[in-house]
Design a protein around this motif. Sequence first.
Motif, PDB file in Angstrom:
ATOM      1  N   ILE A 154      -3.216  62.531 -14.545  1.00  0.00           N
ATOM      2  CA  ILE A 154      -2.336  63.057 -15.874  1.00  0.00           C
ATOM      3  C   ILE A 154      -3.544  63.095 -16.866  1.00  0.00           C
ATOM      4  CG2 ILE A 154      -0.714  62.121 -17.547  1.00  0.00           C
ATOM      5  CD1 ILE A 154       0.889  61.121 -15.332  1.00  0.00           C
ATOM      6  N   LEU A 155      -4.169  61.958 -17.065  1.00  0.00           N
ATOM      7  CA  LEU A 155      -5.151  62.229 -18.239  1.00  0.00           C
ATOM      8  C   LEU A 155      -6.301  62.981 -17.924  1.00  0.00           C
ATOM      9  CD1 LEU A 155      -5.268  58.332 -19.125  1.00  0.00           C
ATOM     10  CD2 LEU A 155      -4.213  60.121 -20.415  1.00  0.00           C
ATOM     11  N   ALA A 156      -6.650  63.219 -16.631  1.00  0.00           N
ATOM     12  CA  ALA A 156      -7.533  64.326 -16.462  1.00  0.00           C
ATOM     13  C   ALA A 156      -7.142  65.747 -16.829  1.00  0.00           C
ATOM     14  CB  ALA A 156      -8.202  64.253 -14.854  1.00  0.00           C
ATOM     15  N   GLY A 157      -5.838  65.930 -16.467  1.00  0.00           N
ATOM     16  CA  GLY A 157      -5.217  67.177 -16.480  1.00  0.00           C
ATOM     17  C   GLY A 157      -5.131  67.307 -18.065  1.00  0.00           C
ATOM     18  N   ALA A 158      -4.879  66.404 -18.925  1.00  0.00           N
ATOM     19  CA  ALA A 158      -4.662  66.636 -20.488  1.00  0.00           C
ATOM     20  C   ALA A 158      -5.887  66.568 -21.302  1.00  0.00           C
ATOM     21  CB  ALA A 158      -3.534  65.775 -20.755  1.00  0.00           C
ATOM     22  N   GLN A 159      -7.013  66.035 -20.356  1.00  0.00           N
ATOM     23  CA  GLN A 159      -8.332  65.838 -21.163  1.00  0.00           C
ATOM     24  C   GLN A 159      -8.850  66.746 -22.131  1.00  0.00           C
ATOM     25  OE1 GLN A 159     -11.435  64.590 -18.612  1.00  0.00           O
ATOM     26  NE2 GLN A 159     -12.819  64.142 -20.359  1.00  0.00           N
ATOM     27  N   ALA A 160      -8.852  68.147 -21.608  1.00  0.00           N
ATOM     28  CA  ALA A 160      -9.543  68.892 -22.300  1.00  0.00           C
ATOM     29  C   ALA A 160      -8.679  69.182 -23.696  1.00  0.00           C
ATOM     30  CB  ALA A 160      -9.527  70.361 -21.649  1.00  0.00           C
ATOM     31  N   PRO A 161      -7.246  69.562 -23.648  1.00  0.00           N
ATOM     32  CA  PRO A 161      -6.352  69.773 -24.927  1.00  0.00           C
ATOM     33  C   PRO A 161      -6.534  68.462 -25.803  1.00  0.00           C
ATOM     34  CG  PRO A 161      -4.845  69.808 -22.898  1.00  0.00           C
ATOM     35  CD  PRO A 161      -6.713  69.688 -22.513  1.00  0.00           C
ATOM     36  N   LEU A 162      -6.644  67.171 -25.361  1.00  0.00           N
ATOM     37  CA  LEU A 162      -6.655  66.040 -26.075  1.00  0.00           C
ATOM     38  C   LEU A 162      -7.952  66.073 -26.721  1.00  0.00           C
ATOM     39  CD1 LEU A 162      -5.042  63.449 -23.656  1.00  0.00           C
ATOM     40  CD2 LEU A 162      -4.248  64.139 -25.701  1.00  0.00           C
ATOM     41  N   VAL A 163      -8.983  66.457 -26.243  1.00  0.00           N
ATOM     42  CA  VAL A 163     -10.333  66.197 -26.782  1.00  0.00           C
ATOM     43  C   VAL A 163     -10.338  67.282 -27.870  1.00  0.00           C
ATOM     44  CG1 VAL A 163     -12.710  66.787 -26.278  1.00  0.00           C
ATOM     45  CG2 VAL A 163     -11.519  65.189 -24.778  1.00  0.00           C
ATOM     46  N   SER A 164      -9.719  68.692 -27.701  1.00  0.00           N
ATOM     47  CA  SER A 164      -9.837  69.479 -28.418  1.00  0.00           C
ATOM     48  C   SER A 164      -9.153  69.353 -29.820  1.00  0.00           C
ATOM     49  CB  SER A 164      -9.210  70.774 -27.808  1.00  0.00           C
ATOM     50  OG  SER A 164      -7.628  70.719 -27.785  1.00  0.00           O
ATOM     51  N   HIS A 165      -8.068  68.170 -29.894  1.00  0.00           N
ATOM     52  CA  HIS A 165      -7.465  67.814 -30.911  1.00  0.00           C
ATOM     53  C   HIS A 165      -8.316  66.530 -31.666  1.00  0.00           C
ATOM     54  CE1 HIS A 165      -4.339  70.664 -31.276  1.00  0.00           C
ATOM     55  NE2 HIS A 165      -4.261  70.667 -29.949  1.00  0.00           N
ATOM     56  N   GLY A 166      -9.202  66.096 -30.914  1.00  0.00           N
ATOM     57  CA  GLY A 166      -9.974  64.871 -31.416  1.00  0.00           C
ATOM     58  C   GLY A 166      -9.522  63.577 -30.735  1.00  0.00           C
ATOM     59  N   TYR A 167      -8.795  63.581 -29.669  1.00  0.00           N
ATOM     60  CA  TYR A 167      -8.370  62.282 -28.916  1.00  0.00           C
ATOM     61  C   TYR A 167      -9.208  61.959 -27.537  1.00  0.00           C
ATOM     62  CZ  TYR A 167      -4.771  62.955 -32.121  1.00  0.00           C
ATOM     63  OH  TYR A 167      -4.248  63.108 -33.463  1.00  0.00           O
ATOM     64  N   HIS A 168      -9.692  60.957 -27.498  1.00  0.00           N
ATOM     65  CA  HIS A 168     -10.426  60.379 -26.413  1.00  0.00           C
ATOM     66  C   HIS A 168      -9.706  59.094 -25.695  1.00  0.00           C
ATOM     67  CE1 HIS A 168     -13.509  63.165 -27.520  1.00  0.00           C
ATOM     68  NE2 HIS A 168     -13.248  62.759 -28.869  1.00  0.00           N
ATOM     69  N   ALA A 169      -9.495  59.247 -24.272  1.00  0.00           N
ATOM     70  CA  ALA A 169      -9.011  57.998 -23.640  1.00  0.00           C
ATOM     71  C   ALA A 169     -10.272  56.926 -23.638  1.00  0.00           C
ATOM     72  CB  ALA A 169      -8.679  58.541 -22.390  1.00  0.00           C
ATOM     73  N   THR A 170      -9.951  55.919 -24.049  1.00  0.00           N
ATOM     74  CA  THR A 170     -11.103  54.711 -23.983  1.00  0.00           C
ATOM     75  C   THR A 170     -10.702  53.707 -22.582  1.00  0.00           C
ATOM     76  OG1 THR A 170      -9.671  53.462 -25.571  1.00  0.00           O
ATOM     77  CG2 THR A 170     -11.293  55.090 -26.313  1.00  0.00           C
ATOM     78  N   ALA A 171      -9.374  53.682 -22.337  1.00  0.00           N
ATOM     79  CA  ALA A 171      -9.104  52.790 -21.403  1.00  0.00           C
ATOM     80  C   ALA A 171      -7.835  53.046 -20.664  1.00  0.00           C
ATOM     81  CB  ALA A 171      -9.311  51.256 -21.862  1.00  0.00           C
ATOM     82  N   THR A 172      -7.785  52.725 -19.358  1.00  0.00           N
ATOM     83  CA  THR A 172      -6.311  52.546 -18.763  1.00  0.00           C
ATOM     84  C   THR A 172      -6.067  51.228 -18.032  1.00  0.00           C
ATOM     85  OG1 THR A 172      -6.918  55.017 -18.254  1.00  0.00           O
ATOM     86  CG2 THR A 172      -5.056  53.999 -16.877  1.00  0.00           C
ATOM     87  N   HIS A 173      -5.108  50.581 -18.261  1.00  0.00           N
ATOM     88  CA  HIS A 173      -4.620  49.442 -17.806  1.00  0.00           C
ATOM     89  C   HIS A 173      -3.224  49.433 -17.163  1.00  0.00           C
ATOM     90  CE1 HIS A 173      -7.470  48.365 -21.036  1.00  0.00           C
ATOM     91  NE2 HIS A 173      -6.819  49.222 -21.540  1.00  0.00           N
ATOM     92  N   ARG A 174      -3.205  48.484 -16.279  1.00  0.00           N
ATOM     93  CA  ARG A 174      -1.810  47.989 -15.544  1.00  0.00           C
ATOM     94  C   ARG A 174      -0.786  47.473 -16.730  1.00  0.00           C
ATOM     95  NH1 ARG A 174      -2.470  44.938 -10.593  1.00  0.00           N
ATOM     96  NH2 ARG A 174      -3.572  43.632 -11.908  1.00  0.00           N
TER      97      ARG A 174
END
Length: 91
Positions: A71-91
């Motif tokens: 999910i995050l890989a699919g949304a990465q480009a639009p998130l980055v274009s708005h200035g957001y970056h995934a920093t960690a994924t947890h259970r």
Amino acid sequence: MRVIRTSLSGTPQGPAQDSALALVSDLIWAYTARSHGLEHLRAKATDEGMDVYLFLRAASEAAALDQARAILAGAQAPLVSHGYHATATHR
């Protein structure tokens, strides 16, 4: 139902924060395939940015983590274009 938390950096502080939470939610929904099993998501502001809780239909925790990463890989480009970056994924 499995819940996976992902942390994002880039959240504006102050009045823009509520709209940023809604924007990130909308971006994730827009770029998530039905096959990823996303049932619900919730974005919550933190001191470092925001946490996004992904509620997923998944057979195991490992499968849920894989689905969340997809999910995050699919949304990465639009998130980055708005200035957001995934920093960690947890259970």
